[in-house]
Design a protein around this motif. Structure first.
Motif: not given
Lengths: 258, 281
Positions: A69-98
Motif C-alpha cells: 500500500f502507498e499511504a498510511g501504516e499498519i501496526l501489528i501488536d504495536g509494531v509497524v509492518v515494514q517492507n524488508d524481507p526479514k521483518s515481513l517474515q516475522d509478521i507473517r508468522r504471527k498472522v494466519g491467513m485462509v
C-alpha cells in the motif's frame, strides 16, 4: 466513523493487535483503498462485508503485505509492518491467513502441508510439528485424512485443512479472505462450524465474508466497505437492525431479502 | 420404497457394447501398404537420379566406418567415435544450458532492474542472431581472448544458445504454478529461497521436464554445427570420410540415419517415461 472505542468487547485497556492508520492503496491512478482506519483488539472478531470490488480482500491482504500500500501504516501488536524481507517474515508468522481457494500445497500430503510451515519457519522439531499437526487436524475433524493428498479431499475438507495449516503456526490473529465463497453450498456449514469454534476459543479474527448468519453469530464488530473506504463500523445488533448509512442499508436489503 | 426407487434410478443403466476396434478402424495392412508404396517411390526416384548422374554406389564400404571386427575384437569406426563426441558435447551443454536457463529465468522474474536488463539483453541478442554467427563470435573472438579450446568453444556457444530456450521453459514452468501457492507460502512466513525449494520448484519441475527433453533433442541436432570449427563430432567425421572416399551419398544417408535413430529413440523413451509418470499420479 472510525472511533469505535466505546463499542462492546473493545475495551481500550486491551491490547491493540491490529491497527490500520490512514491506509491508502492505488492501482495506477485507481484508488483501491482510501483512508482506512480500523483497530482490532486481542480476542475481537471483526467481520468485513461489502459489495464486490469494494476493497475488502485488498484491505485484508495488506495486513501481511500480500498487497503493498502507498499511504498510511499498519501496526501489528504495536509494531509497524515494514517492507524488508526479514521483518515481513516475522509478521507473517504471527498472522494466519485462509484463502478463498484454499491454496494447499498439492504435491505433499495433508499432514506434510501442516508440518512444513512450523518446521521451516518456527524451527520446531519434526516430532513436535507432527504432534501440532495431528492436534489441529483433530480439531477440524479430518485427522483420518492426514496421509491423503489435498486433491483427494472435498473443497470443504481442503478449506478445513487450510485453517488447520494456519493454526499450526500458532498465530496471534487469523485473517479469512472469503473462506466459503469457493465452496459448494453443502460444504459451507462444516467450515463455518470450525470458525465458530475458533472464535469461541478466543482467537482474534478478521473475516471477509458474505455469510451474514455467521456474522450475526460471532462478530463483535461489523465493518461495511464500499468504493475502497470504510463506510460503517458497528456492533452487529446495531449494524443489522439500524444501520447509520444509506449505503449499508441498501447493501443489507440486497443480500438479506432472500 | 426407498430401495425400489434407488433401483429404478440406477438398476437398468446398462451401457451398450462398444464396437470393437477391429471393425471400426481400417485394416493396418492398408496403412503398411501406403507406407511401403511411398517409401519405395522415394527410394526409386533417388536411385534413378543417382543412376542418371552415373553415381557409383558402394554401400559395402560403409560398414567399416561404423565398426570393424579385427581378430574377434570389436573396434568402433570413425562415425561411432564421432557420435561419442556428439554425445559428450550434448551432455555437457545440457547441464550448462539448464544452469544458464535457471539463472536467467530467476533474474527475469526478480525485482532487480539490472538483473532483468542483463537477462533480457542476453535473451534478445541470442535469439535474434544466427547460431552460426554466434559460433564464429565465440571461435574468433572469445576463444583466443580467454584461451578456450575448440571443444569448449563449441560447448559454450551451444550452451548459451540452448540456455535462452531453457530460460523460457523454466520461466513458463515456474509461472504455471498458481499465484496462490506463493501467496500461501508467503503467508506462512517462508523466505524466498525456501518458498522456491519447498513449494514452487517441486511443482514446476514435472511441468518443465517434458519440454526439456525436447531441448536435448535440439541440442543433439544443433551440435552438428561444431563441425564448422572442426570439433571431431559425428558430422565432422562424416565430412572427413567423404573427403577420403568420395562416397557422399552413402555417408550422408548414414550420418542422417544415425542422428535419426538417436533422436527418435530418445523421444520414444521420453513418451514412455511420461505415460509411466501419468500412471503413477
Amino acid at each position: 466513523m472510525t472511533d469505535h472505542a466505546d463499542m462492546k468487547n473493545s475495551d481500550p485497556s486491551r491490547r491493540e493487535l491490529l491497527k490500520f492508520v490512514n491506509v491508502g492503496k492505488w492501482y495506477g491512478d485507481f484508488c483501491a483503498l482510501w483512508d482506512i482506519n480500523l483497530t482490532i483488539h486481542a480476542g475481537e472478531r471483526v467481520v468485513v462485508c461489502g459489495p464486490s470490488g469494494s476493497g475488502k480482500s485488498t484491505m485484508i491482504r495488506c495486513v501481511n503485505q500480500l498487497e503493498t500500500f502507498e499511504a498510511g501504516e499498519i501496526l501489528i501488536d504495536g509494531v509497524v509492518v515494514q517492507n524488508d524481507p526479514k521483518s515481513l517474515q516475522d509478521i507473517r508468522r504471527k498472522v494466519g491467513m485462509v484463502f478463498q481457494n484454499f491454496n494447499l500445497f498439492p504435491h505433499i500430503t495433508v499432514i506434510q502441508n501442516l508440518m512444513l510451515g512450523p518446521i521451516r519457519n518456527l524451527k520446531v522439531s519434526k516430532k513436535e510439528a507432527e504432534e501440532r499437526a495431528m492436534h489441529h487436524l483433530e480439531k477440524v475433524r479430518i485427522a483420518e485424512q492426514a496421509k491423503k493428498y489435498p486433491s483427494q479431499l472435498s473443497g470443504g475438507q481442503q478449506q478445513r485443512v487450510a485453517i488447520a495449516r494456519s493454526l499450526c503456526m500458532h498465530p496471534d490473529v487469523m485473517l479469512f479472505d472469503e473462506p466459503t465463497s469457493a465452496l459448494d453450498p453443502e460444504m459451507i456449514s462444516g467450515v463455518l462450524d470450525i470458525m465458530v469454534e475458533l472464535a469461541e476459543g478466543g482467537m482474534t479474527m478478521m473475516v471477509v465474508t458474505h455469510e451474514m448468519g455467521f456474522a450475526k453469530q460471532v462478530a463483535d464488530t461489523m465493518v461495511f466497505m464500499d468504493h475502497g473506504e470504510i463506510v460503517e463500523v458497528a456492533p452487529p445488533t446495531e449494524f443489522f437492525t439500524n444501520p447509520k448509512s444509506e449505503r449499508t442499508e441498501l447493501f443489507l436489503s440486497q443480500i438479506l431479502q432472500h | 420404497m426407498a430401495d425400489k426407487s434407488a433401483q429404478s434410478a440406477t438398476g437398468h443403466r446398462i451401457r451398450p457394447p462398444t464396437p470393437s476396434i477391429l471393425f471400426t478402424r481400417k485394416s493396418p495392412l492398408i496403412d503398411l501398404g501406403q507406407l511401403l508404396l511411398l517409401g519405395g517411390l522415394t527410394t526409386w526416384v533417388i536411385y534413378k537420379g543417382a543412376d542418371a548422374m552415373q553415381y557409383n554406389w558402394q554401400w559395402y564400404r560403409v560398414e567399416q566406418f561404423i565398426y570393424r571386427v579385427v581378430d574377434g575384437e570389436l573396434i568402433w569406426g570413425a562415425l561411432m567415435k564421432g557420435l561419442m563426441v556428439t554425445f559428450e558435447i550434448t551432455a555437457v551443454s545440457m547441464v550448462l544450458s539448464v544452469v544458464i536457463g535457471l539463472v536467467t529465468a530467476l533474474l527475469r522474474m526478480s525485482n532487480s532492474f539490472s538483473g532483468k536488463l542483463i537477462a533480457n539483453l542476453y535473451l534478445e541478442s541470442i535469439r535474434n542472431t544466427p547460431l552460426l554467427v554466434q559460433l564464429f563470435l565465440f571461435y574468433f573472438i572469445f576463444a583466443p581472448i580467454f584461451g578456450i579450446d575448440r571443444f569448449w568453444t563449441g560447448v559454450l556457444c551451444l550452451s548459451f544458445f540452448e540456455g535462452s530456450f531453457a530460460a523460457e521453459i523454466i520461466r513458463a514452468g515456474i509461472q504455471s504454478v498458481s499465484r496462490g501457492q506463493s501467496e500461501a507460502a508467503k503467508a506462512l512466513g517462508f523466505s524466498r529461497v525456501n518458498m522456491y525449494r519447498d513449494v514452487i520448484l517441486p511443482q514446476a519441475i514435472p511441468i518443465i521436464l517434458p519440454p526439456m527433453t525436447g531441448l536435448i533433442i535440439n541440442l543433439i541436432k544443433h551440435s552438428a554445427i561444431v563441425s564448422v570449427i572442426a570439433v571431431a563430432d559425428l558430422t565432422t567425421e562424416g565430412l572427413n570420410i567423404i573427403s577420403e572416399t568420395f562416397m557422399a551419398f552413402e555417408i550422408w544417408f548414414t550420418v542422417a540415419g544415425i542422428y535419426l535413430v538417436v533422436t527418435v529413440s530418445l523421444s520414444l523413451f521420453v513418451s514412455w517415461m511420461e505415460t509411466r509418470a501419468m500412471r503413477g499420479r
